[in-house]
Design an enzyme around this catalytic site. Structure first.
Site, PDB file in Angstrom:
ATOM      1  N   ARG A 170       0.878  -1.163   0.000  1.00 51.85           N
ATOM      2  CA  ARG A 170       0.000   0.000   0.000  1.00 51.85           C
ATOM      3  C   ARG A 170       0.916   1.214   0.000  1.00 51.85           C
ATOM      4  O   ARG A 170       1.663   1.440   0.958  1.00 51.85           O
ATOM      5  CB  ARG A 170      -0.920   0.004   1.244  1.00 51.85           C
ATOM      6  CG  ARG A 170      -1.866  -1.183   1.299  1.00 51.85           C
ATOM      7  CD  ARG A 170      -2.892  -1.132   0.169  1.00 51.85           C
ATOM      8  NE  ARG A 170      -3.777  -2.287   0.170  1.00 51.85           N
ATOM      9  CZ  ARG A 170      -3.617  -3.387  -0.569  1.00 51.85           C
ATOM     10  NH1 ARG A 170      -2.565  -3.494  -1.373  1.00 51.85           N
ATOM     11  NH2 ARG A 170      -4.491  -4.377  -0.537  1.00 51.85           N
ATOM     12  N   ASP A 259      -7.779  -9.960  -2.304  1.00 55.89           N
ATOM     13  CA  ASP A 259      -7.979 -10.778  -1.096  1.00 55.89           C
ATOM     14  C   ASP A 259      -8.938 -11.933  -1.377  1.00 55.89           C
ATOM     15  O   ASP A 259      -8.730 -13.060  -0.907  1.00 55.89           O
ATOM     16  CB  ASP A 259      -8.556  -9.918   0.034  1.00 55.89           C
ATOM     17  CG  ASP A 259      -7.719  -8.669   0.263  1.00 55.89           C
ATOM     18  OD1 ASP A 259      -6.489  -8.749   0.104  1.00 55.89           O
ATOM     19  OD2 ASP A 259      -8.310  -7.621   0.577  1.00 55.89           O
TER      20      ASP A 259
HETATM   21  O1  KDG Z   1      -7.265  -5.305  -0.080  1.00 54.02           O
HETATM   22  C1  KDG Z   1      -8.230  -4.326   0.183  1.00 54.02           C
HETATM   23  C2  KDG Z   1      -7.734  -3.581   1.353  1.00 54.02           C
HETATM   24  O2  KDG Z   1      -6.532  -2.965   0.982  1.00 54.02           O
HETATM   25  C3  KDG Z   1      -8.558  -2.465   1.850  1.00 54.02           C
HETATM   26  O3  KDG Z   1      -9.894  -2.773   1.965  1.00 54.02           O
HETATM   27  C4  KDG Z   1      -8.111  -1.923   3.158  1.00 54.02           C
HETATM   28  O4  KDG Z   1      -6.713  -3.440   4.282  1.00 54.02           O
HETATM   29  C5  KDG Z   1      -6.823  -2.407   3.702  1.00 54.02           C
HETATM   30  C6  KDG Z   1      -5.642  -1.563   3.533  1.00 54.02           C
HETATM   31  O5  KDG Z   1      -4.788  -1.620   4.408  1.00 54.02           O
HETATM   32  O6  KDG Z   1      -5.535  -0.857   2.542  1.00 54.02           O
END
Ligand code: KDG
Length: 321
Positions: A170, A259
């Site tokens: 992320r 996921d």
């Molecule tokens: O995979 C989806 C997730 O990324 C999102 O819903 C929220 O867990 C999450 C994140 O940390 O971004």
């Protein structure tokens, strides 16, 4: 059947009713979501008994998360309630500025899950665990969460469990290549089943052949799965390579598709299905998930996967074994 254990942060997701810039959204739906939690719920819906390790705040949102997991049948015994830190919240922006693309804004700094520490882990949780799943999001939450995730991997290994890891970068949490390597490399090397994606590989290995570099780093993995979005997914196993094309569907909300893929792939493998079949179910679960808002609501059961694949004419592919 032995159980699967996951670890990560589950947040309250505020998902606007309309697409477009977050600045102009007035009405939101409340969902719950978090990568590893999504994977675990997908597996539980596919008949695999699961438990989840996390911390939530001592607040209404924490109660919502625990209740939702319980309602799915997930063992919530390993969930800590932390009175000093809140449950995290995040907001979703859909289809803006890029149509079909979803972005997020987190309010998770200092959250209960980011303070989950190795001292909170209980080795007895791992007894009878066949597979432990975590992703790159958890160690990226902060030093406490990273140490806890490393300890959890060690405890899982000592209990004889296989490790499943999704690099799950992320960008808001792991901004550059160096930070990403510092956070993820030891998990990549510890994984028996490794999931990654084209975007993550480009972030980790901006130069040269990133896929080769990742496969080299993952030399201890039995299976490496690369998710390629609209181009499907490929699994590398021993000296074999299996590919499954993506199914073309309308994208309403991309979040949670990776996921759903992981959960359906892992549930297939644990149910004794072939790697090719696991890829197909993973793709199908991902395709179903992008068609609806929310990460967990669309996660399919086996029979829903069957209906979906039949609709797309895949039930005759000879892979449903
Ligand atoms: O995979 C989806 C997730 O990324 C999102 O819903 C929220 O867990 C999450 C994140 O940390 O971004």
């Amino acid at each position: 059947m032995k159980r699967v254990l996951g670890m990560g942060e589950i947040m309250i997701q505020m998902n606007p009713v309309e697409r477009g810039s977050l600045k102009f959204q007035q009405t939101f739906e409340r969902h719950i979501a978090g990568s590893e939690g999504n994977v675990i719920i997908q597996m539980q819906r596919l008949g695999i008994p699961c438990g989840f390790i996390t911390a939530v705040g001592d607040d209404e949102f924490g109660q919502v998360i625990v209740s939702a997991l319980r309602a799915e049948g997930v063992d919530t015994g390993p969930i800590k309630t932390d009175a000093a830190h809140p449950t995290a919240v995040y907001f979703v922006q859909r289809s803006y500025p890029i149509p079909g693309k979803t972005t997020v804004r987190y309010y998770r700094k200092g959250s209960a899950a980011s303070f989950f520490s190795e001292k909170d882990l209980d080795p007895s949780w791992f007894e009878g665990t066949e597979l432990f799943h975590v992703s790159g999001i958890t160690p990226a939450l902060g030093p406490e969460a990273k140490k806890a995730a490393i300890s959890a991997v060690e405890m899982a290994k000592s209990a004889g469990a296989r490790i499943s890891f999704d690099t799950n970068i992320r960008i808001n949490l792991l901004k550059d290549t160096e930070t990403a390597h510092a956070c993820l490399d030891e998990f990549i090397q510890a994984a028996d089943i490794l999931f990654s994606g084209s975007g993550d590989i480009a972030h980790l290995f901006p130069q040269g052949n990133g896929q080769e570099e990742l496969l080299k780093m993952a030399k201890n993995s039995r299976t490496v799965v690369i998710k390629r979005g609209g181009e499907g997914a490929t699994a590398y196993e021993d000296n074999s390579e299996f590919h499954c094309d993506a199914l073309k569907v309308e994208v309403i909300d991309e979040l949670g598709a990776g996921d759903a893929f992981d959960g359906a792939f892992l549930a297939s493998v644990l149910s004794g299905k072939s790697t090719e079949t696991a890829l197909m179910y993973g793709n199908a679960a991902g395709a179903i998930t992008v068609g609806l808002k929310g990460d967990i609501e669309p996660l399919p059961t086996w029979s829903e996967l069957g209906v979906f694949l039949k609709w797309y004419g895949r039930e005759d592919s000879g892979l449903l074994r």
